[in-house]
Design a protein around this motif. Sequence first.
Motif, short mmCIF file in Angstrom:
data_model
loop_
_atom_site.label_atom_id
_atom_site.label_comp_id
_atom_site.label_asym_id
_atom_site.label_seq_id
_atom_site.Cartn_x
_atom_site.Cartn_y
_atom_site.Cartn_z
N LEU A 107 15.62 -42.08 -8.58
CA LEU A 107 15.88 -42.57 -7.23
C LEU A 107 14.61 -42.38 -6.41
O LEU A 107 14.05 -41.28 -6.36
CB LEU A 107 17.04 -41.81 -6.60
CG LEU A 107 17.42 -42.17 -5.17
CD1 LEU A 107 18.93 -42.12 -4.98
CD2 LEU A 107 16.76 -41.23 -4.15
N SER A 108 14.15 -43.47 -5.79
CA SER A 108 12.99 -43.41 -4.90
C SER A 108 13.49 -43.60 -3.47
O SER A 108 14.37 -44.42 -3.22
CB SER A 108 11.99 -44.51 -5.23
OG SER A 108 11.68 -44.53 -6.61
N TYR A 109 12.92 -42.83 -2.54
CA TYR A 109 13.32 -43.03 -1.15
C TYR A 109 12.12 -42.81 -0.24
O TYR A 109 11.19 -42.06 -0.57
CB TYR A 109 14.50 -42.14 -0.75
CG TYR A 109 14.33 -40.65 -0.95
CD1 TYR A 109 14.08 -39.81 0.14
CD2 TYR A 109 14.46 -40.07 -2.21
CE1 TYR A 109 13.96 -38.44 -0.02
CE2 TYR A 109 14.34 -38.69 -2.38
CZ TYR A 109 14.09 -37.88 -1.28
OH TYR A 109 13.97 -36.53 -1.45
N GLU A 110 12.13 -43.52 0.88
CA GLU A 110 10.98 -43.50 1.78
C GLU A 110 11.45 -43.62 3.22
O GLU A 110 12.55 -44.11 3.49
CB GLU A 110 10.02 -44.64 1.44
CG GLU A 110 10.63 -46.03 1.55
CD GLU A 110 9.65 -47.13 1.19
OE1 GLU A 110 10.10 -48.28 1.10
OE2 GLU A 110 8.46 -46.84 1.01
N TRP A 111 10.60 -43.16 4.13
CA TRP A 111 10.92 -43.23 5.56
C TRP A 111 9.63 -43.20 6.35
O TRP A 111 8.57 -42.82 5.83
CB TRP A 111 11.84 -42.08 5.96
CG TRP A 111 11.20 -40.72 5.83
CD1 TRP A 111 10.51 -40.02 6.77
CD2 TRP A 111 11.19 -39.90 4.65
NE1 TRP A 111 10.07 -38.83 6.28
CE2 TRP A 111 10.48 -38.72 4.97
CE3 TRP A 111 11.71 -40.03 3.36
CZ2 TRP A 111 10.27 -37.69 4.06
CZ3 TRP A 111 11.52 -39.00 2.46
CH2 TRP A 111 10.81 -37.85 2.81
N ASP A 112 9.72 -43.63 7.60
CA ASP A 112 8.56 -43.61 8.49
C ASP A 112 8.91 -42.75 9.70
O ASP A 112 9.67 -43.18 10.58
CB ASP A 112 8.21 -45.03 8.93
CG ASP A 112 6.96 -45.08 9.80
OD1 ASP A 112 6.44 -44.00 10.17
OD2 ASP A 112 6.50 -46.19 10.12
N PRO A 113 8.41 -41.52 9.77
CA PRO A 113 8.78 -40.63 10.88
C PRO A 113 8.29 -41.12 12.24
O PRO A 113 8.76 -40.65 13.28
CB PRO A 113 8.14 -39.30 10.50
CG PRO A 113 7.02 -39.67 9.58
CD PRO A 113 7.48 -40.87 8.83
N ASP A 151 6.57 -46.27 -2.47
CA ASP A 151 5.91 -45.07 -1.98
C ASP A 151 6.96 -44.17 -1.32
O ASP A 151 7.83 -44.64 -0.62
CB ASP A 151 4.83 -45.43 -0.95
CG ASP A 151 3.70 -46.23 -1.59
OD1 ASP A 151 3.40 -45.97 -2.76
OD2 ASP A 151 3.14 -47.10 -0.91
N GLY A 152 6.85 -42.89 -1.52
CA GLY A 152 7.79 -41.95 -0.92
C GLY A 152 8.21 -40.92 -1.94
O GLY A 152 7.57 -40.71 -2.96
N ALA A 153 9.33 -40.26 -1.68
CA ALA A 153 9.80 -39.21 -2.56
C ALA A 153 10.49 -39.80 -3.78
O ALA A 153 11.08 -40.87 -3.72
CB ALA A 153 10.75 -38.29 -1.81
N GLN A 175 16.20 -34.35 -0.36
CA GLN A 175 15.78 -33.48 0.75
C GLN A 175 14.84 -34.27 1.66
O GLN A 175 13.88 -34.87 1.17
CB GLN A 175 15.07 -32.21 0.25
CG GLN A 175 15.96 -31.26 -0.54
CD GLN A 175 15.98 -31.58 -2.01
OE1 GLN A 175 14.97 -31.94 -2.60
NE2 GLN A 175 17.15 -31.44 -2.64
N ILE A 176 15.13 -34.26 2.95
CA ILE A 176 14.34 -35.03 3.90
C ILE A 176 14.00 -34.14 5.10
O ILE A 176 14.91 -33.69 5.81
CB ILE A 176 15.11 -36.28 4.39
CG1 ILE A 176 15.49 -37.18 3.22
CG2 ILE A 176 14.31 -37.04 5.43
CD1 ILE A 176 16.52 -38.23 3.56
N PRO A 177 12.72 -33.87 5.35
CA PRO A 177 12.35 -33.14 6.58
C PRO A 177 12.65 -34.01 7.79
O PRO A 177 12.15 -35.14 7.90
CB PRO A 177 10.84 -32.90 6.42
CG PRO A 177 10.55 -33.18 4.97
CD PRO A 177 11.55 -34.18 4.51
N TYR A 187 16.22 -46.43 0.14
CA TYR A 187 16.21 -45.86 -1.20
C TYR A 187 16.51 -46.92 -2.25
O TYR A 187 17.09 -47.97 -1.95
CB TYR A 187 17.21 -44.69 -1.29
CG TYR A 187 18.68 -45.06 -1.29
CD1 TYR A 187 19.41 -45.11 -2.47
CD2 TYR A 187 19.36 -45.31 -0.09
CE1 TYR A 187 20.75 -45.43 -2.48
CE2 TYR A 187 20.71 -45.61 -0.09
CZ TYR A 187 21.41 -45.67 -1.29
OH TYR A 187 22.74 -45.98 -1.28
N TYR A 188 16.08 -46.63 -3.47
CA TYR A 188 16.17 -47.57 -4.58
C TYR A 188 16.49 -46.79 -5.85
O TYR A 188 16.01 -45.68 -6.05
CB TYR A 188 14.85 -48.31 -4.80
CG TYR A 188 14.15 -48.78 -3.55
CD1 TYR A 188 14.23 -50.10 -3.14
CD2 TYR A 188 13.39 -47.90 -2.78
CE1 TYR A 188 13.58 -50.54 -2.00
CE2 TYR A 188 12.74 -48.33 -1.63
CZ TYR A 188 12.84 -49.65 -1.23
OH TYR A 188 12.20 -50.07 -0.10
#
Length: 681
Positions: A107-113, A151-153, A175-177, A187-188
Amino acid sequence: MDERFIGGFAAPPSPLPPAVPPKDNDYFGTQTQTSSQPSYLDPSHLTHLSAVERSRSLKGARMEPHLQFMVGPLLRYDTVDAQGVWHGAALIVTADAGSEYEPHPNLSYEWDPDAPPVFHRGHRRNVMSFDLPPHPADPHSVFVGADGEIDGALRNSVDLWDTDRTFTFWRFLIQIPLGPHEMRIKYYINNGQEMDFWVPGIGQNMRWATYSCNGFSAGVNPDNFRGPGFQSGYDPVWVDLLSKHQEEPFHALVGGGDQLYCDGLTREPELQGWVTLTKPEAKKQYPLSEEIVLAIDRFYFNHYCQSFRSGAFARANSSIPMMNMCDDHGAYPHYRLIDGFGSYPDDLQLSPVFRRIGSRGYFFFLLFQCFINPEVDGLDDGLGKHVNKSLIIGGPGPYVPYPSHSFLSYMGPNVWMLLLDCRAERRKDQVCSPLEYQKVMQRLWQIPAHVEHVVVQIGIPIAYPRMVFMETMLESKFNPLVALGRNGSMGLTGFVNKFNAEAELLDDLNDHWTATSHKKERNMFIQQLQDFALQRHVRVSFLSGDVHCAAVGMFMTFAGKKGKAVPPPVDHRYMINVVTSAIVNTPPPAGVITMVATLATKVHRTMHYCHTDETMMPIFQKDTNGTPLKNKYIMGRRNWCGVRWDQASGDLVFDICVEKEKGIGTTVPYQVRAPPPRWNS
């Protein structure tokens, strides 16, 4: 694959539903193609392409390596730790024969803070028809997958369980700060379809939705609840919830009872020899064969897959992290397993078939709804010992080989939530064991000092009209209706249940907190929470479901005949019980609603010995069409509840969203507030 037929179980045919009108262009799931977010294709566009062109257009959606989904992805929220890290998980179930496991799923996941949150308020204006957005477990979904690497966790999966090496459960811990404001998390799975969910900002109190009774009772035709434009009678109120999520996203989805109904278990062929027995003693002694063992597991697995992968409910599960607690009037988890499991006599509960159903029901509840396998995760809830930081392990269950699993989770700096397991330890004379209460209260005392609200999620209302007279009548050995039902006379066989030939409603009444056998325990629990509220300066509120109608009960300080009522903000005994039920199931008959509403006007003296009054709140002044209501206490329409913290007042706001008209899907909100604690510490 026909959604009604997975692994050999098919529901009986129902009458043809009303014709579906043409789709309009204004539905909640519409998206537009942008550089940052893929969209699914307009089906009308595909009709102009050749088969080869359609295949090329959709090929980007294929996962690499390929996985054949049986259900999922499902999301679960655990808690936020002291360092501001959001903890949760995702779960998928895949068919081994149609999937590639080298390498294992990821599982890949990404975010833009830094990206400001963008909502779509007022997007869904016309509810006459709609299309659900795509879903990975739906073979007919039309969407474009992610191009290239993400790109991401990255989270590798844990093989949580497999069904005799045929299907595999994969769990991904997340886990996401948390950032300065709420964030959309994309997520994918194996670089496949883009999905998303939302997490709050570091100092933000969550918005969340809660529901119960997500299924139809036996004998109810779902198509009677399917308005124009909907594919199923299950979908209308769920679509309303999802439309609110689209306008202003929920950070959690709380299952408060009956997340799915399992009435169909008694129709499995291998169980017919047991089900059709008329004498209770023969049922108790019926042997547990290998065929029955396999049939029970097969049913639960197939039914979970069918329910959790279908319709609007599946879209909610993949876009709003779930929090599910274990209790209902129907079985060990929040779904109908055997109505009233835990509230029958010991000799029946301990009989081989009955106990196997309860044990496997609880196992599959933990697996599908909590992403927990005790054989993998263990039963130690000590600091850092379990993957679920919110978990509270209680005492051993009397009828299942597992202890209770309660959860205490952060819902924001001002709000925490306890999901109390009221089923695993239940007996006819007990809801929860002393050990469970002790551990739960010990954890409650450890929450941060600045918390102002604690919400206790329980399956069955704790402040609700009494049915003592009916309980007494049904338990009486002189009741002629029970005798006639046992003999099969006058068509009254339905008056007694299939398991021990007692009155059919008696197990439901025995399940209630206000039942005679539970009243002392209930009062003790309320007093414990009152003491906790007073000393920790915390407002305690209850959420519950089960009863297929909406209502609000409340406790308050008893002022006496000539005393002056204590204002709620400064009354530590002031606790509301918001009852939200059902999001799918049919409301009770009008006569039952009228009877309960009549009882709702009574102020109970049960707890006057500890200076506590109990009554119901008349919040339903008008019907959903605006006309005045005679019954202001009980609303017999389908509903769900949204919960948010009001920054201006410090109130915790509960919006009970009631279906305006059967099958239409739009709702009317009825609001009740729990004030912050304003008494002197």
